[in-house]
Write an enzyme that holds these catalytic residues in place. Structure first.
Site, PDB file in Angstrom:
ATOM      1  N   GLY A   1     103.288  56.141 -35.465  1.00 27.57           N
ATOM      2  CA  GLY A   1     103.612  57.479 -34.991  1.00 27.57           C
ATOM      3  C   GLY A   1     105.045  57.900 -35.272  1.00 27.57           C
ATOM      4  O   GLY A   1     105.526  58.891 -34.723  1.00 27.57           O
TER       5      GLY A   1
ATOM      6  N   SER B   1     101.541  55.182 -39.536  1.00 28.73           N
ATOM      7  CA  SER B   1     101.911  56.373 -40.319  1.00 28.73           C
ATOM      8  C   SER B   1     101.234  56.421 -41.688  1.00 28.73           C
ATOM      9  O   SER B   1     101.858  56.838 -42.671  1.00 28.73           O
ATOM     10  CB  SER B   1     103.437  56.466 -40.452  1.00 28.73           C
ATOM     11  OG  SER B   1     104.039  56.608 -39.177  1.00 28.73           O
TER      12      SER B   1
ATOM     13  N   HIS C   1      95.988  47.113 -29.079  1.00 24.66           N
ATOM     14  CA  HIS C   1      96.820  48.112 -29.765  1.00 24.66           C
ATOM     15  C   HIS C   1      98.226  48.073 -29.163  1.00 24.66           C
ATOM     16  O   HIS C   1      98.390  47.853 -27.964  1.00 24.66           O
ATOM     17  CB  HIS C   1      96.194  49.505 -29.594  1.00 24.66           C
ATOM     18  CG  HIS C   1      96.865  50.529 -30.440  1.00 24.66           C
ATOM     19  ND1 HIS C   1      98.051  51.115 -30.061  1.00 24.66           N
ATOM     20  CD2 HIS C   1      96.555  51.040 -31.655  1.00 24.66           C
ATOM     21  CE1 HIS C   1      98.434  51.957 -31.021  1.00 24.66           C
ATOM     22  NE2 HIS C   1      97.535  51.919 -31.992  1.00 24.66           N
TER      23      HIS C   1
ATOM     24  N   ASN D   1      91.780  56.335 -35.360  1.00 23.95           N
ATOM     25  CA  ASN D   1      92.087  56.157 -33.933  1.00 23.95           C
ATOM     26  C   ASN D   1      92.599  57.488 -33.396  1.00 23.95           C
ATOM     27  O   ASN D   1      93.738  57.865 -33.642  1.00 23.95           O
ATOM     28  CB  ASN D   1      93.156  55.046 -33.809  1.00 23.95           C
ATOM     29  CG  ASN D   1      93.644  54.869 -32.382  1.00 23.95           C
ATOM     30  OD1 ASN D   1      93.075  55.426 -31.442  1.00 23.95           O
ATOM     31  ND2 ASN D   1      94.710  54.097 -32.220  1.00 23.95           N
ATOM     32  N   TRP D   2      91.724  58.176 -32.655  1.00 24.86           N
ATOM     33  CA  TRP D   2      92.079  59.519 -32.176  1.00 24.86           C
ATOM     34  C   TRP D   2      93.011  59.467 -30.968  1.00 24.86           C
ATOM     35  O   TRP D   2      93.480  60.501 -30.512  1.00 24.86           O
ATOM     36  CB  TRP D   2      90.813  60.300 -31.829  1.00 24.86           C
ATOM     37  CG  TRP D   2      89.933  60.612 -33.015  1.00 24.86           C
ATOM     38  CD1 TRP D   2      90.180  60.296 -34.330  1.00 24.86           C
ATOM     39  CD2 TRP D   2      88.675  61.295 -33.002  1.00 24.86           C
ATOM     40  NE1 TRP D   2      89.155  60.743 -35.118  1.00 24.86           N
ATOM     41  CE2 TRP D   2      88.213  61.357 -34.338  1.00 24.86           C
ATOM     42  CE3 TRP D   2      87.884  61.857 -31.991  1.00 24.86           C
ATOM     43  CZ2 TRP D   2      87.000  61.969 -34.684  1.00 24.86           C
ATOM     44  CZ3 TRP D   2      86.675  62.456 -32.329  1.00 24.86           C
ATOM     45  CH2 TRP D   2      86.244  62.513 -33.668  1.00 24.86           C
ATOM     46  N   LYS D   3      93.205  58.288 -30.401  1.00 27.96           N
ATOM     47  CA  LYS D   3      94.078  58.110 -29.216  1.00 27.96           C
ATOM     48  C   LYS D   3      93.643  59.076 -28.102  1.00 27.96           C
ATOM     49  O   LYS D   3      92.462  59.383 -27.999  1.00 27.96           O
ATOM     50  CB  LYS D   3      95.542  58.272 -29.620  1.00 27.96           C
ATOM     51  CG  LYS D   3      95.907  57.356 -30.799  1.00 27.96           C
ATOM     52  CD  LYS D   3      97.369  57.187 -31.018  1.00 27.96           C
ATOM     53  CE  LYS D   3      97.592  56.244 -32.195  1.00 27.96           C
ATOM     54  NZ  LYS D   3      98.982  55.934 -32.433  1.00 27.96           N
TER      55      LYS D   3
ATOM     56  N   GLU E   1     100.250  50.302 -28.322  1.00 24.17           N
ATOM     57  CA  GLU E   1     100.490  51.210 -27.188  1.00 24.17           C
ATOM     58  C   GLU E   1      99.968  50.601 -25.900  1.00 24.17           C
ATOM     59  O   GLU E   1     100.562  50.767 -24.830  1.00 24.17           O
ATOM     60  CB  GLU E   1      99.854  52.584 -27.483  1.00 24.17           C
ATOM     61  CG  GLU E   1     100.695  53.345 -28.506  1.00 24.17           C
ATOM     62  CD  GLU E   1      99.927  54.327 -29.369  1.00 24.17           C
ATOM     63  OE1 GLU E   1      98.768  54.661 -29.059  1.00 24.17           O
ATOM     64  OE2 GLU E   1     100.503  54.761 -30.387  1.00 24.17           O
TER      65      GLU E   1
ATOM     66  N   GLU F   1      99.815  46.250 -37.570  1.00 28.98           N
ATOM     67  CA  GLU F   1     100.438  47.532 -37.264  1.00 28.98           C
ATOM     68  C   GLU F   1     101.876  47.290 -36.786  1.00 28.98           C
ATOM     69  O   GLU F   1     102.094  47.027 -35.590  1.00 28.98           O
ATOM     70  CB  GLU F   1      99.663  48.246 -36.162  1.00 28.98           C
ATOM     71  CG  GLU F   1      98.251  48.603 -36.543  1.00 28.98           C
ATOM     72  CD  GLU F   1      97.766  49.840 -35.800  1.00 28.98           C
ATOM     73  OE1 GLU F   1      97.434  50.809 -36.452  1.00 28.98           O
ATOM     74  OE2 GLU F   1      97.771  49.818 -34.561  1.00 28.98           O
TER      75      GLU F   1
END
Ligand code: PGA
Length: 262
Positions: free
Chosen positions: A177, A217, A99, A13-15, A101, A171
């Site tokens: 992160g 992480s 997700h 997941n490159w965000k 976020e 997650e």
């Protein structure tokens, strides 16, 4: 569309990172390492702007493409949104849904997650549905209750048989992160619980075939012990997926652990 096959699965997941040149270079490096991945499924999730570029860079390889979000309507006056058919058109076969976020920063709810999952399935995409508790929920002993709510509401009223096309990613919000990873035991407890819930709702075969990923992480150094756990089938990797070498090492560790498990 047929059900997914359970096996090691590593998603990057490159965000909201990487311009087109960087995205192309990173995707090419992952593809070049590809022959080493064996039966491990590798899927990249670039930002929307880089989907076409990455689709070109991975063309003809075994590396898959996914998007980080979608909207549930197919088309119309929804400024700024991207639909499931558009993602299919751009070369995606997977999409992240729910997700943390998006839940925390952009108002995603279990209700919108449910609509997005159904839209993804209808368009032939496999959704990777993210669930996980906050630190306050874990400290308050509410981890499994939170997961149950997210699964029950997020997966409500799915068309029969569609569970086989859905991947669940556990997650824990406190591990994303932050450099803090769930211990293999903590992750396995939740993964086993999720598989148990799938068994209750959809039967033994669906539970045995379900792909359940861990995210939060994940790095080359901690991926092997996590993957040794019985119910952990792979990873959703954020920060570490921006480095081709590290990402490829995680896939190799997953493969090594998987071969030892079976
Ligand atoms: P992280 O992110 O690996 O940087 O913790 C994981 C994710 O958000 O999917």
């Amino acid at each position: 569309m047929s059900s997914l096959k359970r096996g090691p699965f590593v998603a990057g997941n490159w965000k909201m990172n990487l311009g087109l040149g960087e995205a192309r270079a990173l995707a090419r490096k992952v593809v070049e390492a590809g022959p080493d991945f064996g039966e491990c499924t590798i899927v990249l999730f670039p930002p929307f702007t880089a989907l076409g570029t990455v689709a070109g860079a991975i063309a003809g390889s075994a590396v898959g493409l996914g998007a980080q979000d979608l909207f549930w309507e197919d088309q119309g006056a929804y400024t700024g949104e991207v639909s499931a058919p558009m993602l299919r058109d751009a070369g995606c076969t997977y999409v992240l849904v729910g997700h943390s976020e998006r839940r925390q920063l952009f108002g995603e709810t279990d209700g919108t997650v449910n609509r997005k999952i159904k839209a993804a399935l209808k368009a032939g995409l496999s959704p990777i549905v993210c669930v996980g508790e906050t630190l306050a929920e874990r400290d308050g002993g509410r981890t499994l209750d939170r997961i149950d709510d997210q699964l029950a509401l997020g997966l409500a009223d799915l068309p029969t048989g569609e569970i086989g096309r859905i991947i669940i990613a556990y997650e824990p919000v406190w591990a994303i992160g932050t450099g803090r990873t769930a211990s293999p035991g903590q992750a396995e407890e939740v993964h086993a619980h999720i598989r148990g819930r799938i068994r209750e709702s959809y039967g033994n075969e669906s539970a045995a075939c379900a792909i359940i990923l861990y995210g939060g992480s994940v790095k080359p150094a901690n991926s092997y012990p996590l993957f040794r756990e019985k119910n952990i089938d792979g990873y959703l990797v954020g920060g570490a997926s921006l480095d081709a070498g590290g990402f490829v090492d995680i896939a190799r560790e997953a493969l090594r652990a998987c071969r030892e498990k079976t």
